[in-house]
Design a protein around this motif. Structure first.
Motif, PDB file in Angstrom:
ATOM      1  N   SER A 146       0.967  -1.392  -0.212  1.00 13.22           N
ATOM      2  CA  SER A 146       0.227  -0.016  -0.001  1.00 13.22           C
ATOM      3  C   SER A 146       0.934   1.207  -0.107  1.00 13.22           C
ATOM      4  O   SER A 146       0.580   2.234  -0.865  1.00 13.22           O
ATOM      5  CB  SER A 146      -0.868   0.048   1.297  1.00 13.22           C
ATOM      6  N   GLU A 158       2.219   1.758  -3.392  1.00 12.37           N
ATOM      7  CA  GLU A 158       1.250   2.273  -4.415  1.00 12.37           C
ATOM      8  C   GLU A 158       1.047   3.708  -4.089  1.00 12.37           C
ATOM      9  O   GLU A 158       0.694   4.394  -5.049  1.00 12.37           O
ATOM     10  CB  GLU A 158      -0.150   1.313  -4.308  1.00 12.37           C
ATOM     11  N   GLU A 159       0.906   4.235  -2.874  1.00  8.60           N
ATOM     12  CA  GLU A 159       0.942   5.575  -2.452  1.00  8.60           C
ATOM     13  C   GLU A 159       1.863   6.388  -3.214  1.00  8.60           C
ATOM     14  O   GLU A 159       1.780   7.292  -3.726  1.00  8.60           O
ATOM     15  CB  GLU A 159       0.719   5.632  -1.044  1.00  8.60           C
ATOM     16  N   LEU A 160       3.299   5.896  -3.165  1.00 10.78           N
ATOM     17  CA  LEU A 160       4.483   6.459  -3.711  1.00 10.78           C
ATOM     18  C   LEU A 160       4.224   6.645  -5.216  1.00 10.78           C
ATOM     19  O   LEU A 160       4.361   7.654  -5.610  1.00 10.78           O
ATOM     20  CB  LEU A 160       5.481   5.619  -3.460  1.00 10.78           C
ATOM     21  N   GLN A 190       1.209   6.480  -6.862  1.00 11.27           N
ATOM     22  CA  GLN A 190      -0.134   6.966  -7.159  1.00 11.27           C
ATOM     23  C   GLN A 190      -0.805   6.124  -8.134  1.00 11.27           C
ATOM     24  O   GLN A 190      -1.505   6.601  -9.082  1.00 11.27           O
ATOM     25  CB  GLN A 190      -0.035   8.254  -7.335  1.00 11.27           C
ATOM     26  N   SER A 191      -0.673   4.750  -8.139  1.00 19.00           N
ATOM     27  CA  SER A 191      -1.159   3.917  -8.933  1.00 19.00           C
ATOM     28  C   SER A 191      -1.235   2.445  -8.336  1.00 19.00           C
ATOM     29  O   SER A 191      -0.320   2.136  -7.476  1.00 19.00           O
ATOM     30  CB  SER A 191      -0.649   3.876 -10.234  1.00 19.00           C
ATOM     31  N   TYR A 199       7.148  10.740   2.993  1.00 18.41           N
ATOM     32  CA  TYR A 199       7.553   9.828   1.614  1.00 18.41           C
ATOM     33  C   TYR A 199       8.288  10.759   0.501  1.00 18.41           C
ATOM     34  O   TYR A 199       9.182  10.108  -0.065  1.00 18.41           O
ATOM     35  CB  TYR A 199       6.138   9.468   0.903  1.00 18.41           C
ATOM     36  N   GLN A 200       7.780  11.888   0.578  1.00 23.42           N
ATOM     37  CA  GLN A 200       8.634  13.012  -0.435  1.00 23.42           C
ATOM     38  C   GLN A 200       9.998  13.189   0.191  1.00 23.42           C
ATOM     39  O   GLN A 200      10.899  12.994  -0.869  1.00 23.42           O
ATOM     40  CB  GLN A 200       7.832  14.067  -0.541  1.00 23.42           C
ATOM     41  N   ILE A 214       6.289  12.269  -9.196  1.00 20.89           N
ATOM     42  CA  ILE A 214       5.151  12.016  -8.726  1.00 20.89           C
ATOM     43  C   ILE A 214       4.793  12.513  -7.430  1.00 20.89           C
ATOM     44  O   ILE A 214       3.516  13.047  -7.210  1.00 20.89           O
ATOM     45  CB  ILE A 214       4.902  10.372  -8.488  1.00 20.89           C
ATOM     46  N   GLN A 215       5.876  12.678  -6.524  1.00 16.32           N
ATOM     47  CA  GLN A 215       5.620  13.145  -5.133  1.00 16.32           C
ATOM     48  C   GLN A 215       5.891  14.788  -5.069  1.00 16.32           C
ATOM     49  O   GLN A 215       5.495  15.180  -4.114  1.00 16.32           O
ATOM     50  CB  GLN A 215       6.726  12.684  -4.347  1.00 16.32           C
TER      51      GLN A 215
END
Length: 214
Positions: free
Chosen positions: A105, A108-110, A112-113, A149-150, A179-180
């Motif tokens: 999870s 996938e959050e990193l 964003q898919s 995360y960023q 993405i981040q």
């Protein structure tokens, strides 16, 4: 940390330099970089967490040497009457869920898919590495909230540029950095910040990958 469209702020610049010098094992330059990072407003726990995060990418020996360098710098600053901000500790992690799924999870959050159904060839060849990546890197490490995360992706990109010869992984993490929320211009600024410390080939390689980012 707030992002601008073109440049990195002083804290981000210090995070990048600390990551790259640790990855390179350049202990002579790391100490002044740690000193500057504290002056630029990074807390002790943020820098400590950065050096812990780095072991997943550059190994325990360099991570531990980086922590020892930080201890030395803090002792020096304390002797000079400087009081550094310790900063927040990591919040307790909710480990009630399946660790592999938690790590999936986070990844996938990193990204964003959702992750693709078919695993990369190296994970098919060695399922153990997939387990360690999901359960340890993305669950145990990325879930620690001292850094976002960023910030963790930014540390990773900085370290990979300094390591060199890992272009596919650097390309993947640069894309995650975009993405981040980072911009290509900020990644170009990152390379400029690291240029004084790295050899020409590593800088050229990083610039080429950034230029080709969509």
């Amino acid at each position: 940390m707030q992002l601008t469209a073109q440049t990195l702020n002083k804290q981000q610049q210090s995070i990048a330099t600390i990551a790259a010098l640790t990855a390179k094992g350049d202990w002579d330059n790391l100490k002044p970089a740690l000193y500057q990072g504290l002056d630029n407003g990074l807390t002790v726990n943020e820098i400590k967490e950065e050096l812990v995060h780095l072991y997943a990418y550059v190994g325990f020996p360099k991570s531990i040497s980086g922590l020892n360098s930080l201890i030395s710098v803090l002792d020096q600053r304390k002797a000079n009457g400087i009081v550094d901000i310790q900063g927040r500790e990591a919040s307790p992690i909710d480990d009630s869920g399946d660790k592999y799924e938690r790590g999936k999870s986070v990844l996938e959050e990193l990204l964003q898919s959702p992750l693709p159904e078919k695993q990369p060839e190296y994970q098919q060849f060695s399922p153990a590495i997939d387990t360690f990546l999901k359960e340890h890197l993305f669950a145990d490490i990325f879930e620690r909230d001292v850094l976002s995360y960023q910030q963790r992706e930014f540390i990773t990109v900085s370290a990979l540029i300094a390591l060199g010869n890992v272009e596919p992984m650097l390309n993947s993490h640069l894309k995650i950095g975009i993405i981040q929320g980072f911009t290509k211009e900020q990644m170009e600024h990152l390379v400029a910040i690291l240029q004084p410390y790295l050899d020409t080939e590593k800088i050229k390689s990083a610039k080429k990958i950034i230029e080709e980012l969509e």
